[in-house]
Design a protein around this motif. Structure first.
Motif, PDB file in Angstrom:
ATOM      1  N   LYS A  28      38.050  32.091  48.670  1.00 30.09           N
ATOM      2  CA  LYS A  28      38.583  31.372  49.978  1.00 30.09           C
ATOM      3  C   LYS A  28      38.953  32.275  50.986  1.00 30.09           C
ATOM      4  O   LYS A  28      38.740  32.310  52.257  1.00 30.09           O
ATOM      5  N   GLY A  31      36.731  35.629  51.540  1.00 34.96           N
ATOM      6  CA  GLY A  31      35.591  35.413  51.844  1.00 34.96           C
ATOM      7  C   GLY A  31      34.366  36.094  51.136  1.00 34.96           C
ATOM      8  O   GLY A  31      33.221  36.506  51.508  1.00 34.96           O
ATOM      9  N   LYS A  69      30.890  27.719  47.067  1.00 33.70           N
ATOM     10  CA  LYS A  69      30.711  28.053  48.572  1.00 33.70           C
ATOM     11  C   LYS A  69      30.831  26.919  49.345  1.00 33.70           C
ATOM     12  O   LYS A  69      31.742  26.578  50.230  1.00 33.70           O
ATOM     13  N   MET A  74      32.926  26.505  53.056  1.00 32.29           N
ATOM     14  CA  MET A  74      32.670  28.065  53.685  1.00 32.29           C
ATOM     15  C   MET A  74      31.345  27.939  54.257  1.00 32.29           C
ATOM     16  O   MET A  74      30.689  27.488  53.617  1.00 32.29           O
ATOM     17  N   SER A  75      31.421  29.012  55.408  1.00 29.09           N
ATOM     18  CA  SER A  75      29.906  28.849  56.003  1.00 29.09           C
ATOM     19  C   SER A  75      29.168  29.917  55.520  1.00 29.09           C
ATOM     20  O   SER A  75      27.935  29.809  55.477  1.00 29.09           O
ATOM     21  N   LEU A  77      29.340  33.261  52.307  1.00 24.78           N
ATOM     22  CA  LEU A  77      30.225  33.950  51.091  1.00 24.78           C
ATOM     23  C   LEU A  77      29.538  35.377  50.999  1.00 24.78           C
ATOM     24  O   LEU A  77      28.362  35.254  50.788  1.00 24.78           O
TER      25      LEU A  77
END
Lengths: 298, 260
Positions: A28, A31, A69, A74-75, A77
């Protein structure tokens, strides 16, 4: 400011049980995630040239990481690929260099002391590869012959146990990696190469004349090959297992098997030609992370 | 730290009755322990390095001497060229690549070499690689002698062979003992490349045993200690040779300092 952060952390923690996981936190916050891959374990995990990696386990790992992801909201990874070897894969997972190892690692009691394993999606059978014209059909015919295997794998000990149990004597030669062991067989320095069936099939398919080699004889050992994660991070393992369960439930496994084991694969469009074994089918039907010792008790 | 790992059987990981069972022949059918295996591996390391050292020292001394021959006739000029080619060939290729060349490539062209055991091929590779380095040291030793030495030998009517045999080499070889010590220790350490062509020596033991036992720390420590011990033993042996071969008043001014 700090107090605010802590409070925010606590809030997120209540909504998101994953926050306790070191690996998840790392993914996280940076990234990025580091995937351990093999250079030449066709078709499980190998390089397709140009430091790109692919394979049955690598693709499954990408699906798993995609799932994680989404879970972390998250957009994007970034996946860093870290080539590992038989000798360094466990230490690299232990010391945090590699977050998830997607190669050909046997899940056994000994390794489970150091690392964690996801649920098994591939059950390996250790077999013997020989030259087709050698006339060898069983391990009993290898007494006094040169048998190649790869340093840093479980097959070395397997051969040793077999020698002791059956009072035979092989002349072992050790390749520094699988490609090297296969070269020993190819160049006639070894009469047989004892290794996981998929690795044998992959090396044979990749060789100059695949018809010159045969996989013969009895199954010497049955071993669950699993994706490896850190030991002290049960939350991450749970997330990986949940992603695996989702892949299996969506019926994606047979397609993945056909793609990597029965159809032409990059970069050379070779066909490994390894049929789905009942043991692997059973592992999909009953997801578990049992070590190899449980498989060979029968 | 769990040193008990060395007394465990290499077959089932259970503790064996005698740690040295297989080596000392205690208990006829005892399973070998990791300690037995470690000692066998050490034996291989010493064997490969020892044979390599013999090859390296003898060839290195010969090639280094040939490089300094006076170019007074075609035979000498040929020998100088040959020894220079030798040095440049073996000095410019990494040792690991040379080991693979000997093991995989050259036997493909010369099939009888396939019958050679791999430790012999590794010893050859190590010996040739190190001989090129030793040759350069011997050459430097010979060329460091005052030119008056050679001239005096010729004035006495000694042949080229005699002047090397009685005047030049006895002096030059004494001078190069310190760098030869380093080179011999390097050879012990370089012998670890032998694992790559399946000689079951210390490095291969370390890789395989740590895989089987998951006790990498203890295994690598033991292997490190044995390598260090072996290299240091070579150092002491060379120091002893240096001390015993010293001629009072020649070369070494400080008589207290031996090879370090």
């Amino acid at each position: 400011m700090k107090a605010g952060l802590v409070a925010a952390g606590l809030l997120i923690g209540t909504f998101n049980a994953q926050a306790a996981s070191q690996t998840m936190d790392k993914i996280k916050s940076t990234g990025a995630v580091t995937m351990g891959v093999r250079e030449s374990s066709i078709p499980m995990s190998y390089t397709t040239g140009d430091s790109r990696f692919d394979g049955y386990h690598v693709e499954i790992c990408r699906m798993i990481l995609g799932d994680i992801k989404d879970k972390l909201g998250m957009s994007t990874l970034r996946i860093n690929y870290q080539p590992v070897t038989s000798q360094n894969r466990v230490p690299l997972v232990q010391n945090g260099t590699v977050d998830i190892e997607c190669g050909t690692t046997t899940n056994n009691v000994n390794r489970a002391k150091d690392v964690g394993f996801a649920n098994t999606l591939y059950v390996e059978e250790v077999r013997i590869a020989v030259k087709a014209n050698s006339g060898i059909t069983s391990i009993s015919q290898l007494a006094g012959k040169k048998v190649a295997t790869t340093t840093g794998t479980t097959s070395v000990q397997l051969l040793r146990k077999h020698e002791k149990a059956n009072g035979v004597n092989f002349d072992e030669v050790y390749g520094k990696d699988h490609a090297d062991s296969f070269l020993l067989l190819e160049s006639g320095r070894a009469d047989a190469f004892v290794m996981d069936g998929s690795i044998l099939a992959g090396n044979i398919a990749n060789s100059k004349n695949p018809k010159d080699y045969k996989i013969v004889g009895e199954v010497l050992s049955t071993e669950p090959i699993a994706i490896m994660v850190r030991k002290d991070d049960p939350e991450f393992k749970a997330a990986v297992d949940a992603a695996i369960a989702k892949i299996v439930a969506n019926g994606k496994m047979p397609g993945l098997w056909n793609k990597w084991f029965l159809a032409p694969i990059p970069p050379k469009n070779i066909v490994v030609g390894l049929q789905l074994s009942p043991a692997t089918k059973n592992a999909w039907a009953n997801l578990n992370d049992k070590p190899a010792e449980d498989y060979n008790k029968k | 730290m769990d040193l008990g790992i060395f007394c465990k059987s290499t077959l089932d990981g259970e503790v064996v009755d005698h740690c040295f069972s297989a080596l000392l022949g205690i208990g006829k059918n005892a399973d070998p322990s990791y300690l037995d295996w470690l000692m066998r591996a050490w034996g291989w390391t010493l064997a490969v390095a020892g044979l390599g050292l013999l090859i390296a020292l003898s060839l290195g001394a010969i090639m280094g001497t040939l490089r300094t021959l006076p170019p007074e006739n075609p035979a000498n000029r040929f020998l100088v060229r040959l020894s220079t080619a030798w040095v440049e060939l073996f000095r410019n290729i990494p040792i690991l690549v040379q080991v693979f060349l000997w093991y995989h490539v050259i036997p493909a062209f010369i099939p009888p070499l396939k019958a050679f055991p791999s430790y012999l091929l590794v010893s050859l590779a190590l010996g040739f690689f190190t001989s090129a380095r030793i040759a350069e040291q011997v050459r430097a030793g010979i060329q460091s002698l005052p030119s008056g030495q050679k001239a005096a030998a010729i004035a006495l009517g000694l042949t080229t062979y005699q002047s090397y045999r009685y005047i030049i080499l006895p002096m030059a070889l004494r001078i190069v003992i310190p760098p030869l010590t380093s080179e011999s220790m390097n050879l012990i350490k370089n012998s670890s490349v032998a694992f790559a062509v399946s000689v079951p020596e210390l490095t291969l033991f370390a890789m395989q045993a740590q895989e089987e036992t998951s006790h990498g720390v203890e295994i690598y420590l033991a292997v490190t200690i044995l390598y260090a011990l072996s290299a240091f033993a070579v150092n002491r042996a060379m120091a002893h040779i240096e001390k015993r071969s010293r001629i009072p008043g020649f070369i070494v001014a400080n008589t207290e300092v031996a090879a370090h």
